[in-house]
Motif scaffolding. Structure first.
Motif, PDB file in Angstrom:
ATOM      1  N   UNK A 256       0.910  -1.237  -0.001  1.00  0.00           N
ATOM      2  CA  UNK A 256       0.103  -0.177  -0.004  1.00  0.00           C
ATOM      3  C   UNK A 256       0.750   1.190   0.048  1.00  0.00           C
ATOM      4  N   UNK A 257       1.944   1.380   0.799  1.00  0.00           N
ATOM      5  CA  UNK A 257       2.694   2.667   0.956  1.00  0.00           C
ATOM      6  C   UNK A 257       3.661   2.708  -0.273  1.00  0.00           C
ATOM      7  N   UNK A 258       3.642   1.839  -1.533  1.00  0.00           N
ATOM      8  CA  UNK A 258       4.354   1.960  -2.584  1.00  0.00           C
ATOM      9  C   UNK A 258       3.607   2.180  -3.868  1.00  0.00           C
ATOM     10  N   UNK A 259       2.452   2.957  -3.585  1.00  0.00           N
ATOM     11  CA  UNK A 259       1.504   3.180  -4.797  1.00  0.00           C
ATOM     12  C   UNK A 259       1.953   4.027  -5.814  1.00  0.00           C
ATOM     13  N   UNK A 260       2.791   5.025  -5.325  1.00  0.00           N
ATOM     14  CA  UNK A 260       3.273   5.969  -6.170  1.00  0.00           C
ATOM     15  C   UNK A 260       4.466   5.641  -6.800  1.00  0.00           C
ATOM     16  N   UNK A 261       5.322   4.625  -6.080  1.00  0.00           N
ATOM     17  CA  UNK A 261       6.501   4.263  -6.510  1.00  0.00           C
ATOM     18  C   UNK A 261       6.625   3.189  -7.585  1.00  0.00           C
ATOM     19  N   UNK A 262       7.604   3.341  -8.394  1.00  0.00           N
ATOM     20  CA  UNK A 262       7.713   2.197  -9.688  1.00  0.00           C
ATOM     21  C   UNK A 262       7.845   0.850  -9.239  1.00  0.00           C
ATOM     22  N   UNK A 263       6.975  -0.044  -9.345  1.00  0.00           N
ATOM     23  CA  UNK A 263       6.825  -1.538  -9.165  1.00  0.00           C
ATOM     24  C   UNK A 263       7.128  -2.344 -10.306  1.00  0.00           C
ATOM     25  N   UNK A 264       8.160  -3.185 -10.359  1.00  0.00           N
ATOM     26  CA  UNK A 264       8.698  -4.070 -11.383  1.00  0.00           C
ATOM     27  C   UNK A 264       8.212  -5.396 -11.031  1.00  0.00           C
ATOM     28  N   UNK A 265       7.499  -5.821 -11.893  1.00  0.00           N
ATOM     29  CA  UNK A 265       6.971  -7.377 -11.547  1.00  0.00           C
ATOM     30  C   UNK A 265       7.508  -8.272 -12.344  1.00  0.00           C
ATOM     31  N   UNK A 266       7.867  -9.370 -11.590  1.00  0.00           N
ATOM     32  CA  UNK A 266       8.673 -10.290 -12.341  1.00  0.00           C
ATOM     33  C   UNK A 266       8.228 -11.923 -12.040  1.00  0.00           C
ATOM     34  N   UNK A 267       8.347 -12.625 -12.848  1.00  0.00           N
ATOM     35  CA  UNK A 267       8.035 -14.334 -12.654  1.00  0.00           C
ATOM     36  C   UNK A 267       9.053 -14.882 -13.403  1.00  0.00           C
ATOM     37  N   UNK A 268       9.045 -16.160 -13.738  1.00  0.00           N
ATOM     38  CA  UNK A 268      10.066 -16.882 -14.110  1.00  0.00           C
ATOM     39  C   UNK A 268      10.338 -16.799 -15.664  1.00  0.00           C
ATOM     40  N   UNK A 269       9.288 -16.566 -16.559  1.00  0.00           N
ATOM     41  CA  UNK A 269       9.216 -16.287 -17.940  1.00  0.00           C
ATOM     42  C   UNK A 269       8.697 -15.418 -18.234  1.00  0.00           C
TER      43      UNK A 269
ATOM     44  N   UNK B 216      -5.804  -2.010  -8.479  1.00  0.00           N
ATOM     45  CA  UNK B 216      -5.553  -1.655  -6.913  1.00  0.00           C
ATOM     46  C   UNK B 216      -5.029  -0.015  -6.973  1.00  0.00           C
ATOM     47  N   UNK B 217      -4.696   0.443  -7.947  1.00  0.00           N
ATOM     48  CA  UNK B 217      -4.553   2.098  -7.841  1.00  0.00           C
ATOM     49  C   UNK B 217      -3.134   2.298  -7.900  1.00  0.00           C
ATOM     50  N   UNK B 218      -1.998   1.358  -8.248  1.00  0.00           N
ATOM     51  CA  UNK B 218      -0.712   1.344  -8.403  1.00  0.00           C
ATOM     52  C   UNK B 218      -0.637   2.439  -9.686  1.00  0.00           C
ATOM     53  N   UNK B 219       0.369   3.191  -9.677  1.00  0.00           N
ATOM     54  CA  UNK B 219       0.413   4.271 -10.734  1.00  0.00           C
ATOM     55  C   UNK B 219       1.568   3.914 -11.669  1.00  0.00           C
ATOM     56  N   UNK B 220       2.588   3.354 -11.155  1.00  0.00           N
ATOM     57  CA  UNK B 220       3.830   3.189 -12.110  1.00  0.00           C
ATOM     58  C   UNK B 220       4.232   1.536 -11.928  1.00  0.00           C
ATOM     59  N   UNK B 221       3.340   0.610 -12.873  1.00  0.00           N
ATOM     60  CA  UNK B 221       3.701  -0.720 -12.935  1.00  0.00           C
ATOM     61  C   UNK B 221       4.475  -1.133 -14.254  1.00  0.00           C
ATOM     62  N   UNK B 222       5.433  -2.031 -13.940  1.00  0.00           N
ATOM     63  CA  UNK B 222       6.437  -2.499 -15.036  1.00  0.00           C
ATOM     64  C   UNK B 222       6.424  -3.961 -14.852  1.00  0.00           C
ATOM     65  N   UNK B 223       6.436  -4.592 -15.983  1.00  0.00           N
ATOM     66  CA  UNK B 223       6.454  -5.970 -16.401  1.00  0.00           C
ATOM     67  C   UNK B 223       8.212  -6.300 -16.826  1.00  0.00           C
ATOM     68  N   UNK B 224       8.731  -7.070 -16.186  1.00  0.00           N
ATOM     69  CA  UNK B 224      10.166  -7.482 -16.710  1.00  0.00           C
ATOM     70  C   UNK B 224       9.738  -8.721 -17.717  1.00  0.00           C
ATOM     71  N   UNK B 225      10.147  -8.042 -18.847  1.00  0.00           N
ATOM     72  CA  UNK B 225      10.111  -8.866 -20.146  1.00  0.00           C
ATOM     73  C   UNK B 225      10.909 -10.206 -20.060  1.00  0.00           C
ATOM     74  N   UNK B 226      10.056 -11.328 -20.179  1.00  0.00           N
ATOM     75  CA  UNK B 226      10.755 -12.670 -19.999  1.00  0.00           C
ATOM     76  C   UNK B 226      11.239 -12.986 -18.737  1.00  0.00           C
ATOM     77  N   UNK B 227      10.982 -12.123 -17.782  1.00  0.00           N
ATOM     78  CA  UNK B 227      11.037 -12.538 -16.418  1.00  0.00           C
ATOM     79  C   UNK B 227      12.486 -12.737 -15.897  1.00  0.00           C
TER      80      UNK B 227
END
Length: 144
Positions: A89-102, A116-127
């Motif tokens: 919750x405290x990170x809603x305005x910070x960049x979030x990088x989401x990763x998984x295996x692939x 959920x209202x997060x402003x800066x969400x990034x997906x790590x391509x190919x994890x």
């Protein structure tokens, strides 16, 4: 027009396969235009972590995490994301990088974070696969 119908009749499976490919390509194109998160490379992720103090959220399972993960990443398995959103919750305005295996599971987490209202969400391509192929550092510490 007669010849087209004859071709379709003679090559029905080929025409159906072509139609399926066209539909899948269009779906992918439209989904890419409508997504609200950005897809980034491992090097772009490193820049976000170093310059903007981005937080990495790893949505893999604990056994995958134990084999190696990004230093400072937070483990929240995809199935647990909904009930553990309050931890972020405290990170809603910070960049979030989401990763998984692939890069297969992470888009679902990105969509949920956006909802959920997060402003800066990034997906790590190919994890983590891409992260490790880029020879970037991983650690094997316990889950956080």
């Amino acid at each position: 027009m007669e010849r087209l119908l004859e071709f379709i009749g003679n090559h029905l499976y080929l025409v159906l396969a072509f139609a399926a490919v066209v539909v899948l390509l269009l779906r992918d194109l439209i989904e890419g235009l409508l997504r609200k998160y950005q897809v980034i490379t491992p090097m772009e992720a490193v820049m976000l972590i170093n310059q903007d103090d981005a937080v990495v959220v790893d949505v893999r399972q604990p056994n995958e995490w134990a084999k190696g993960h990004i230093v400072g990443a937070k483990l929240i398995a995809l199935e647990e994301l909904e009930k553990r959103l309050s931890e972020l919750e405290d990170l809603k305005s910070k960049p979030i990088i989401v990763t998984c295996q692939s890069g297969i599971r992470a888009p679902a987490a990105c969509k949920r974070l956006i909802q959920a209202g997060f402003e800066k969400v990034y997906l790590l391509k190919n994890g983590m696969t891409a992260w490790e192929e880029a020879n970037l550092p991983v650690t094997k510490s316990k889950s956080t």
